[in-house]
Structure formats: C-alpha cells, structure tokens
Motif scaffolding. Structure first.
Motif, PDB file in Angstrom:
ATOM      1  N   PHE A 142       0.816  -1.102   0.017  1.00 16.16           N
ATOM      2  CA  PHE A 142       0.001  -0.065   0.051  1.00 16.16           C
ATOM      3  C   PHE A 142       0.839   1.325  -0.223  1.00 16.16           C
ATOM      4  CE2 PHE A 142      -2.716  -3.363   1.532  1.00 16.16           C
ATOM      5  CZ  PHE A 142      -4.043  -3.024   1.067  1.00 16.16           C
ATOM      6  N   VAL A 143       2.323   1.163   0.082  1.00 17.64           N
ATOM      7  CA  VAL A 143       2.963   2.424   0.213  1.00 17.64           C
ATOM      8  C   VAL A 143       2.799   2.946  -0.881  1.00 17.64           C
ATOM      9  CG1 VAL A 143       5.455   3.162   0.376  1.00 17.64           C
ATOM     10  CG2 VAL A 143       4.632   1.119   1.883  1.00 17.64           C
ATOM     11  N   GLN A 169       1.067   8.152  -3.165  1.00 20.65           N
ATOM     12  CA  GLN A 169       0.577   8.885  -4.469  1.00 20.65           C
ATOM     13  C   GLN A 169      -0.652   9.539  -4.337  1.00 20.65           C
ATOM     14  OE1 GLN A 169       1.046   6.251  -7.620  1.00 20.65           O
ATOM     15  NE2 GLN A 169       3.295   6.238  -7.704  1.00 20.65           N
ATOM     16  N   GLU A 170      -1.599   8.992  -3.816  1.00 24.87           N
ATOM     17  CA  GLU A 170      -2.924   9.745  -3.706  1.00 24.87           C
ATOM     18  C   GLU A 170      -2.986  10.774  -2.596  1.00 24.87           C
ATOM     19  OE1 GLU A 170      -7.623   8.487  -2.445  1.00 24.87           O
ATOM     20  OE2 GLU A 170      -6.442   7.045  -3.696  1.00 24.87           O
ATOM     21  N   PHE A 171      -2.368  10.607  -1.517  1.00 26.26           N
ATOM     22  CA  PHE A 171      -2.292  11.520  -0.425  1.00 26.26           C
ATOM     23  C   PHE A 171      -1.365  12.770  -0.776  1.00 26.26           C
ATOM     24  CE2 PHE A 171      -4.255   8.446   2.900  1.00 26.26           C
ATOM     25  CZ  PHE A 171      -5.371   8.571   2.143  1.00 26.26           C
ATOM     26  N   GLY A 172      -0.237  12.414  -1.600  1.00 24.08           N
ATOM     27  CA  GLY A 172       0.717  13.445  -1.871  1.00 24.08           C
ATOM     28  C   GLY A 172       1.623  13.615  -0.553  1.00 24.08           C
ATOM     29  N   ILE A 173       2.200  12.247  -0.168  1.00 22.84           N
ATOM     30  CA  ILE A 173       3.054  12.472   1.098  1.00 22.84           C
ATOM     31  C   ILE A 173       4.453  11.734   0.688  1.00 22.84           C
ATOM     32  CG2 ILE A 173       0.991  12.745   2.571  1.00 22.84           C
ATOM     33  CD1 ILE A 173       1.314   9.837   3.203  1.00 22.84           C
ATOM     34  N   GLY A 174       5.424  11.721   1.458  1.00 25.56           N
ATOM     35  CA  GLY A 174       6.744  11.007   1.408  1.00 25.56           C
ATOM     36  C   GLY A 174       6.355   9.334   2.115  1.00 25.56           C
ATOM     37  N   ARG A 175       7.319   8.774   1.650  1.00 24.15           N
ATOM     38  CA  ARG A 175       7.264   7.287   2.106  1.00 24.15           C
ATOM     39  C   ARG A 175       7.678   7.366   3.808  1.00 24.15           C
ATOM     40  NH1 ARG A 175      10.156   3.727  -2.574  1.00 24.15           N
ATOM     41  NH2 ARG A 175       8.791   4.591  -4.243  1.00 24.15           N
ATOM     42  N   ALA A 176       8.221   8.399   4.166  1.00 27.42           N
ATOM     43  CA  ALA A 176       8.608   8.346   5.703  1.00 27.42           C
ATOM     44  C   ALA A 176       7.406   8.684   6.487  1.00 27.42           C
ATOM     45  CB  ALA A 176       9.627   9.403   6.152  1.00 27.42           C
ATOM     46  N   GLU A 177       6.352   9.418   5.793  1.00 28.35           N
ATOM     47  CA  GLU A 177       5.247   9.712   6.544  1.00 28.35           C
ATOM     48  C   GLU A 177       4.427   8.640   6.410  1.00 28.35           C
ATOM     49  OE1 GLU A 177       3.475  13.902   5.587  1.00 28.35           O
ATOM     50  OE2 GLU A 177       4.992  13.667   4.041  1.00 28.35           O
ATOM     51  N   PHE A 178       4.423   7.805   5.540  1.00 35.94           N
ATOM     52  CA  PHE A 178       3.427   6.722   5.556  1.00 35.94           C
ATOM     53  C   PHE A 178       3.999   5.696   6.673  1.00 35.94           C
ATOM     54  CE2 PHE A 178       2.386   2.135   4.250  1.00 35.94           C
ATOM     55  CZ  PHE A 178       1.283   2.360   3.976  1.00 35.94           C
ATOM     56  N   GLN A 199      -5.449   7.364   8.707  1.00 34.05           N
ATOM     57  CA  GLN A 199      -4.759   6.127   8.821  1.00 34.05           C
ATOM     58  C   GLN A 199      -3.916   5.800   9.999  1.00 34.05           C
ATOM     59  OE1 GLN A 199      -3.475   3.722   6.079  1.00 34.05           O
ATOM     60  NE2 GLN A 199      -5.282   4.004   5.188  1.00 34.05           N
ATOM     61  N   TYR A 200      -3.352   6.936  10.649  1.00 36.46           N
ATOM     62  CA  TYR A 200      -2.557   6.697  11.892  1.00 36.46           C
ATOM     63  C   TYR A 200      -3.580   6.373  12.989  1.00 36.46           C
ATOM     64  CZ  TYR A 200       1.033   9.601   9.652  1.00 36.46           C
ATOM     65  OH  TYR A 200       2.259  10.125   8.808  1.00 36.46           O
ATOM     66  N   ILE A 201      -4.949   6.811  12.889  1.00 36.08           N
ATOM     67  CA  ILE A 201      -5.693   6.436  13.979  1.00 36.08           C
ATOM     68  C   ILE A 201      -6.022   5.040  13.736  1.00 36.08           C
ATOM     69  CG2 ILE A 201      -7.836   6.750  14.624  1.00 36.08           C
ATOM     70  CD1 ILE A 201      -7.835   9.527  13.819  1.00 36.08           C
ATOM     71  N   CYS A 202      -6.181   4.439  12.599  1.00 35.77           N
ATOM     72  CA  CYS A 202      -6.459   2.979  12.365  1.00 35.77           C
ATOM     73  C   CYS A 202      -5.295   2.294  12.726  1.00 35.77           C
ATOM     74  CB  CYS A 202      -6.974   2.859  10.922  1.00 35.77           C
ATOM     75  SG  CYS A 202      -8.298   3.330  10.227  1.00 35.77           S
ATOM     76  N   SER A 203      -3.992   2.781  12.512  1.00 32.56           N
ATOM     77  CA  SER A 203      -3.146   2.158  12.903  1.00 32.56           C
ATOM     78  C   SER A 203      -2.579   1.892  14.418  1.00 32.56           C
ATOM     79  CB  SER A 203      -1.646   2.751  12.483  1.00 32.56           C
ATOM     80  OG  SER A 203      -1.711   2.519  10.914  1.00 32.56           O
ATOM     81  N   PHE A 204      -3.030   3.034  15.035  1.00 30.85           N
ATOM     82  CA  PHE A 204      -3.110   2.993  16.605  1.00 30.85           C
ATOM     83  C   PHE A 204      -3.835   1.943  17.185  1.00 30.85           C
ATOM     84  CE2 PHE A 204      -4.893   4.573  20.634  1.00 30.85           C
ATOM     85  CZ  PHE A 204      -3.548   4.652  21.240  1.00 30.85           C
ATOM     86  N   VAL A 205      -5.242   1.574  16.690  1.00 28.62           N
ATOM     87  CA  VAL A 205      -6.144   0.499  17.164  1.00 28.62           C
ATOM     88  C   VAL A 205      -5.388  -0.783  16.681  1.00 28.62           C
ATOM     89  CG1 VAL A 205      -8.455  -0.466  17.292  1.00 28.62           C
ATOM     90  CG2 VAL A 205      -8.097   2.347  17.032  1.00 28.62           C
ATOM     91  N   ALA A 206      -5.065  -0.781  15.333  1.00 24.60           N
ATOM     92  CA  ALA A 206      -4.553  -2.101  14.952  1.00 24.60           C
ATOM     93  C   ALA A 206      -3.479  -2.719  15.541  1.00 24.60           C
ATOM     94  CB  ALA A 206      -4.292  -2.144  13.500  1.00 24.60           C
ATOM     95  N   GLY A 207      -2.466  -1.790  16.210  1.00 23.34           N
ATOM     96  CA  GLY A 207      -1.509  -2.015  16.782  1.00 23.34           C
ATOM     97  C   GLY A 207      -1.796  -2.952  18.145  1.00 23.34           C
TER      98      GLY A 207
END
Length: 420
Positions: free
Chosen positions: A31-32, A37-46, A100-108
């Motif tokens: 998904f990286v 590409q869709e969110f216009g962010i760097g890989r470090a942010e993802f 996405q970060y919020i989802c990751s927080f719960v999934a963690g």
C-alpha cells in the motif's frame, strides 16, 4: 478426532495468526506507493503507520503476556479479531494520512493477543515436537502471505487500495473469527486430553543439542537479576531494527524502484512459499540440533540477505534474495519463539515472549522509520542494508551469549511458581 486435536490447534493457529499478521504487517508494503501517491506524502510519513503499530504492539505484548498467565485466551483472541476486521473496513474509507494513523493506533493493539495466544496454546498442547509444531504455524503464515499477496496486489492494481482493505476486513470477520471462536482450545485438559508426547522423552538426540538446565523455568523476579536477561532483550531490540516492522518494511518499495512493482509482488509471494520450507527446516534444526544452531543459521542467513539487497540490480541477485527470504522469515517467528522457551523455560512463556516481542517492536518502530527517512534524504537504501547486515550478526551474538548464560543452575525453587 480428539486424539489428533493438537494438530488441529496448529491448523487453527495457521489460519488465525496467518490472516491477522499477514494483513497487518506483511501486506502493508503493498500500500506504500498507491497511498503516498494519492495523499501526496513521502514514504517516511507513511512509514509512521508501521511505527505506530509497532509501538502499540510493544505495549500490548507486555500487557497480554501477563494477562495470559492468569486469564483464558479465547475471549481476547476473538475480540481482537473482531476489532481488527472492522479496522480494515474503516481503513478503506480514510481520506488522509492522519486517519490512517488512527487506524494503525487501534490495529497495533490487536495482533499480539492473536499471535501470542497461539504460541502459548502450542506450548501447552505439545511436549514432543514443539519446535516442529511452532514452525508449522509460522510456515502456514507464510502460505497465507504467499496466497494473499498476489491477490491483494491484483485488487490494488485493478480496483484500488480502498477495495483491497475492504476485502481484507471481510476475510478477517468471515474466516479468522469463526476459527478462533469454535476451533481453538487453550489446554488439552479442556477436552480431557494430554499434551502431545506427554510422558515421552522430549530431549532430542543430536550433535549440537544440549539438554535444558534442570527446572529451567524462570520467574520475572529471578530473571531480572541476571545479566543474561538484559543481554537477551538488547538482542531483541537489535532484531527489531532489521525485522519486518524495521528495515525489512522497506524492501518491497526498494524492489519496486530497483526492478518493478510486479517483481516486488513476486518477492512476497514466491519468498513466502519458500518460507514454508524454511520455517519447517528451522523447526527441524531446533528439535534435532538445538536452538543455538537455529539462531546461528538464521542470523548468518539474514546478514547475507542484506548484503544481497545492497548489491541488488540483476535478476540472479533477485532470485537469491527471494531464496534467502524463506529462511530470514523464520528468524523473528520460529527462532524467536523457541529461543524464548529455551532461555526462560516454558512455564512463564507468555510473559517473557510478550516482553521480547514488545522490545522487538521498539526496535521495529525505530528501524522502519529510519530506513524510510534515509531513503527520503539520500534516495537510496544502501546505508540501511549495510547497517542491517552488521546488526544481524550483532543480534546473533547477543542471543547466543544470553542463552548460554541462562543455563546456569538458577531455576525456580518452587516448581509450581507462576509469575504475578
């Protein structure tokens, strides 16, 4: 059927852990590129997603490890899988990286109850061939990854990453949850059975195998006063730096840049298929030659693996990377589990395994972010791969030293002692 139920527990572990860990960790790299590409962010942010999952997992491993010494496993497993399925459905609706970060927080917080619960069950269900049983669970996870990586990659390419997340959520809810609810059992005594191999000699013959020290069950209070305890967990941090949540989380993007997206997907699927054999091989080595032989072979292979990544560019090197991936994948799974049992004893396995995985996640949270940050700054992963090869050898030495030191005759004075 009841006579062979220990092996049904293994199959259930393959399905529940395989789906949970494959979807949460192994397929994240697919998904990286589309999300950045869709969110216009760097890989470090993802990559912060991976760090969040790792840090939350770090906390949960310790908590659930202690919980499993006192309470029943099933309700935590079922509840975690239900929530995990819902999180994947929600991920497909996210509109920015912060959601996405919020989802990751719960999934963690949700994979540890599943994975650690299954490892604990296997420890309870098997006296004989425990290494083989554990390796079969993790080999099955590789099979799940091998099957699902091309499927999910195809969905992403054909219908988009949002649809892929939706499908993953449905699979968790429709497959993993029923297995955890209706198949898994914590103890053989729950079904009026004895562990597989109960009453038989469990010390295998083999040139490199040392029998465990008498009564080698440590409590936390005993272990924390010993130098090997801190050496062991330093090794776990180093292992995390180079593991799936660490430097290895950047391999698929690296292969996409170096070769192509199709070849990168092949790395996951073909490497996972080879990983089935690799994990079974490591389980056999552990049972026949001893845990120390499994540790040495695993981390030397890992160092060579990163050297191959450093020199990647040609197809022959790519084939070698895929081949080694099959062995490297066992280091953080089969090898880590057997090493923890052999070092601290099976009595309080869930506690020490939870702690080990927790500090491993700390290393992973740092390693994954640092690898992505290095790419964003230098547009290259070469520094990462060189450092990872060195850390692989350092981890091996730390683990071997800790395991050897733990064999001193300092077991629990009370065989019935449990960790509080």
């Amino acid at each position: 059927m009841k006579k062979y139920y220990a092996w049904i527990i293994v199959l259930g572990g393959v399905i529940t852990s395989g789906i949970a860990l494959t979807f949460t960790a192994m397929l994240t790299s697919l998904f990286v590129v589309p999300i950045t590409q869709e969110f216009g962010i760097g890989r470090a942010e993802f990559a912060i997603n991976t760090s969040i999952i790792a840090l939350c997992g770090c906390v949960m491993q310790v908590v659930i490890g202690k919980i499993y010494t006192k309470y029943r496993i099933k309700k935590f497993q079922v509840g975690s899988l239900l929530l995990l399925g819902l999180i994947f459905l929600i991920r497909g609706l996210t509109q920015n990286i912060f959601q996405q970060y919020i989802c990751s927080f719960v999934a963690g917080f949700l994979t540890a109850p599943v994975a650690l619960g299954n490892s604990t069950m296997i420890t309870h269900w098997f006296h004989k061939s425990r290494g083989t049983a554990i390796s079969m669970v993790f080999a099955g996870q590789s099979l799940v990854t091998a099957i699902m990586s091309p499927v999910i990659a195809g969905v992403i390419n054909g219908s988009g990453w949002r649809t892929a997340y939706f499908i993953m959520g449905v699979i968790v809810l429709a497959v993993a949850v029923p297995v955890a609810l209706f198949v898994m059992r914590q103890e053989p005594s729950d079904m009026g059975l004895e562990p597989y191999g109960a009453g038989q000699a469990t010390t295998p013959s083999g040139a490199g195998k040392r029998p465990p020290a008498p009564g080698a069950n440590y409590t936390f209070a005993q272990a924390r006063t010993k130098p090997f305890f801190y050496i062991f967990f330093l090794g776990a941090v180093c292992a995390g730096l180079i593991g799936n949540n660490g430097a290895q989380s950047q391999i698929v993007p690296f292969l996409t840049d170096t070769y192509s997206a199709a070849i990168a997907a092949t790395y996951l699927s073909a490497g996972s298929l080879i990983g089935i054999v690799g994990k079974l091989l490591v389980g056999w080595i552990s049972d026949k030659l001893g845990v120390r032989a499994a540790v040495a072979s695993g981390f030397i292979s890992t160092a060579i693996f990163f050297v191959c990544l450093f020199t990647a560019g040609s197809m022959p090197v790519f084939y070698l990377i895929v081949l080694l991936f099959g062995i490297v994948g066992s280091v953080g799974t089969v090898t880590a589990t057997m090493l923890t049992i052999d070092t601290f004893g099976p009595k309080n396995f869930s506690l020490f395994s939870g702690m080990m995985q927790s500090v491993n996640f700390v290393g992973g949270a740092a390693g994954g972010y640092l690898a992505a940050l290095a790419f964003d700054r230098f547009q290259s992963y070469k520094v990462t791969w060189a450092a990872a090869a060195i850390f692989a050898l350092a981890t091996m030495l730390l683990y071997l030293i800790a395991n050897q030191m733990s064999k001193r005759p300092t077991p629990s004075a009370d065989p019935a002692a449990t960790e509080n």
